[in-house]
Each structure stands twice: as C-alpha cells, then as structure tokens.
Design a protein around this motif. Structure first.
Motif, PDB file in Angstrom:
ATOM      1  N   TRP A  96       6.508   1.588  -3.764  1.00 22.45           N
ATOM      2  CA  TRP A  96       5.650   2.302  -2.811  1.00 22.45           C
ATOM      3  C   TRP A  96       4.605   3.142  -3.520  1.00 22.45           C
ATOM      4  N   TRP A  97       4.931   3.671  -4.704  1.00 19.94           N
ATOM      5  CA  TRP A  97       3.895   4.358  -5.487  1.00 19.94           C
ATOM      6  C   TRP A  97       2.774   3.381  -5.806  1.00 19.94           C
ATOM      7  N   ARG A  98       3.135   2.183  -6.252  1.00 21.73           N
ATOM      8  CA  ARG A  98       2.121   1.203  -6.631  1.00 21.73           C
ATOM      9  C   ARG A  98       1.270   0.799  -5.429  1.00 21.73           C
ATOM     10  N   LEU A  99       1.894   0.596  -4.280  1.00 26.57           N
ATOM     11  CA  LEU A  99       1.150   0.188  -3.088  1.00 26.57           C
ATOM     12  C   LEU A  99       0.175   1.285  -2.652  1.00 26.57           C
ATOM     13  N   ILE A 100       0.658   2.532  -2.618  1.00 20.45           N
ATOM     14  CA  ILE A 100      -0.214   3.639  -2.222  1.00 20.45           C
ATOM     15  C   ILE A 100      -1.309   3.864  -3.261  1.00 20.45           C
ATOM     16  N   TYR A 101      -0.951   3.716  -4.533  1.00 15.57           N
ATOM     17  CA  TYR A 101      -1.938   3.888  -5.602  1.00 15.57           C
ATOM     18  C   TYR A 101      -3.046   2.848  -5.494  1.00 15.57           C
ATOM     19  N   ASP A 102      -2.668   1.595  -5.293  1.00 16.48           N
ATOM     20  CA  ASP A 102      -3.676   0.536  -5.141  1.00 16.48           C
ATOM     21  C   ASP A 102      -4.559   0.794  -3.923  1.00 16.48           C
ATOM     22  N   SER A 103      -3.949   1.294  -2.852  1.00 16.51           N
ATOM     23  CA  SER A 103      -4.723   1.603  -1.650  1.00 16.51           C
ATOM     24  C   SER A 103      -5.711   2.735  -1.904  1.00 16.51           C
ATOM     25  N   SER A 104      -5.309   3.702  -2.742  1.00 14.01           N
ATOM     26  CA  SER A 104      -6.201   4.832  -3.037  1.00 14.01           C
ATOM     27  C   SER A 104      -7.417   4.385  -3.848  1.00 14.01           C
ATOM     28  N   LEU A 105      -7.269   3.307  -4.603  1.00 18.45           N
ATOM     29  CA  LEU A 105      -8.389   2.783  -5.386  1.00 18.45           C
ATOM     30  C   LEU A 105      -9.392   2.041  -4.521  1.00 18.45           C
ATOM     31  N   LEU A 230      -3.950  12.715  -9.172  1.00 16.04           N
ATOM     32  CA  LEU A 230      -2.583  13.133  -8.865  1.00 16.04           C
ATOM     33  C   LEU A 230      -1.636  11.933  -8.866  1.00 16.04           C
ATOM     34  N   MET A 231      -2.093  10.793  -8.328  1.00 13.46           N
ATOM     35  CA  MET A 231      -1.266   9.597  -8.293  1.00 13.46           C
ATOM     36  C   MET A 231      -0.991   9.077  -9.705  1.00 13.46           C
ATOM     37  N   GLU A 232      -1.989   9.123 -10.576  1.00 17.68           N
ATOM     38  CA  GLU A 232      -1.809   8.665 -11.951  1.00 17.68           C
ATOM     39  C   GLU A 232      -0.959   9.636 -12.752  1.00 17.68           C
ATOM     40  N   ALA A 233      -1.186  10.929 -12.552  1.00 20.17           N
ATOM     41  CA  ALA A 233      -0.396  11.933 -13.261  1.00 20.17           C
ATOM     42  C   ALA A 233       1.079  11.811 -12.893  1.00 20.17           C
TER      43      ALA A 233
END
Length: 259
Positions: A96-105, A230-233
């Motif tokens: 879910w981190w990866r999915l939300i992170y990709d969406s933020s990009l 924040l997502m990357e950190a």
C-alpha cells in the motif's frame, strides 16, 4: 523539533480522552464533499468500508500486485529479515505504501482516480464517495504510539511526528490486538468524525524495541526529509527502524541463551 524522549514521555504518560459526537452530519444522499471532522452514520460507514473500499482493494490488488512489484517488495522484506510471523504484515503494508507513492507521483492518474473513472456508472450519483476516495489517496504511512485502548478493536493511535491523537477502529477480525505503549506502523484511512481505520493490520514493532526506536525516529526523519518527500523519507526511516528491531531482538536472544 524537541527531544524525542521528552515527547515520548508526554505521550506515554498522558491519558487520552476523545470526545464522541452523536449527531451525524454527513450522509450519502445530502453531502457532496467528505470532511475529516464531520461524523458519519453507522450505515454510511458500512457502505464506505465493507462495500466501496473492499471493492477498491480488490481492484488495486488485481491491477498492481504483479510479479514485478511483488518481487521488489519481497526483496525489501528479505533484506530486513523480520520474524517469520511478521513478514506478510510488512509486505502488505509495503504494497500500500508503493501504491500510494506511485499515485502521488501521478496525482491526475492515480489508482483511486482510475477506479472512480472505471466505476462511473455506480459512482456518478455518489459525489460523497468520490470525494472520500480522493481523500484516501492523500493518506501517508506513519509511525504511531498506541495510547488509550477502549478495547482490542478501538483505540487511540498517536502520530509520533505530529503528536496528534487519532481514534482508530479495526475491522479486520484477524488483526493482532495492539499493546498499549507499543509503536506500530501503518496507513490510516479517514472515516469522518476524527475516526480512522488501517487499510491492513499495523506492523507491530516488538515491544522491547520501542525505546530504541523512539530515541532516533525524529533524527532520521529530519535527516531524510532534507532531500526527500514524506513518502520517500518514510521508506528510509522504516528501514532503519526494522534494523533496530532486529538488533534488539538478537541482543535479547543472546541474553536469554547465556543464562
């Protein structure tokens, strides 16, 4: 930021009280915009969690839980070598981190927006649900201190970075009940009225590692936030916290074997 030990001391000694609101202000038929602080009725909450979000989770897994993504996430898990019983929970949260992170990009073409677009027939006359799903897309995985427990499924989780207490309800009957005072990692979804639920069960750090984790969490966030979002950190800080947990566990194992 103030020293983490001072902050954690306040959090651990502070008795949390959360005001409960009886009047329901948001309804499926009358409300167009989801608001975090406006309460939601039990019936509407059921629609949000058990119908809409459940369907979205199936959609997301079918679309993104492919071999390539899974391989990368499994490599991350293997590198940090958590206890065997914790591996799947860590993997689920990483997905879910990866999915939300990709969406933020790519916010104009996020997984949530794609889901809305592909379900326009059912969501066309449900602006509240569409608004809520777009708010879900803003969620960020974080570290929480587990405060007051009403019961095993309803408790206060305190965002360690902001010190904000959040009412959390857990719908998954297989979720591990948290211990008061432990540190957990997860991604919380808003339900209105200041209430949140975790997408999947928290990753529960070993209770014995809580002090070591708390003593350096702010330092590492400060370090990584200088050059990262924040997502990357988060993913870098999580790596450090998992290593600390592993070290504490091995130290305790050595102490036990030497007795």
């Amino acid at each position: 930021m103030t020293q983490v030990k001072e902050r954690m001391g306040v959090l651990m000694g502070k008795q949390e009280t959360v005001e409960k609101i009886v009047e329901f202000a948001q309804s499926l038929t009358k409300t167009k915009t989801f608001r975090h602080d406006y309460p939601v009725s039990e019936d509407l909450r059921h629609v949000m969690v058990s119908e809409v979000f459940r369907d979205f989770m199936i959609y997301a897994f079918d679309l993104f839980y492919d071999n390539e993504n899974l391989l990368l996430l499994k490599e991350y898990v293997a590198e940090h070598n958590p206890k065997s019983e914790k591996r799947q929970g860590l993997l689920d949260n990483l997905f879910w981190w990866r999915l939300i992170y990709d969406s933020s990009l790519n916010p104009v073409n996020s997984c949530f927006d794609n889901y809305i677009s592909e379900n326009l027939n059912t969501l066309r006359d449900r602006p509240f649900i569409k608004s809520w799903l777009r708010e879900c897309n803003k969620a960020v995985p974080k570290f929480y201190f587990i405060g007051h427990k009403y019961n095993d499924r309803f408790f206060v989780a305190i965002d360690i970075l902001t010190q904000k207490p959040l009412d959390v309800i857990v719908y998954d009957p297989t979720a591990i009940p948290p211990k008061k005072g432990e540190i957990a990692m997860g991604l919380l979804i808003p339900l209105g009225g200041g209430l949140y639920f975790p997408i999947v069960d928290f990753y529960h750090f070993d209770y014995e590692a809580r002090e070591a984790i708390a003593s350096c969490l702010y330092h590492h966030y400060d370090k990584f936030l200088k050059n990262s979002t924040l997502m990357e950190a988060f993913i870098h800080v999580l790596s450090v916290m998992l290593q600390i947990e592993s070290i504490i566990f091995m130290q305790n194992q050595e102490k036990s074997s030497s007795k």
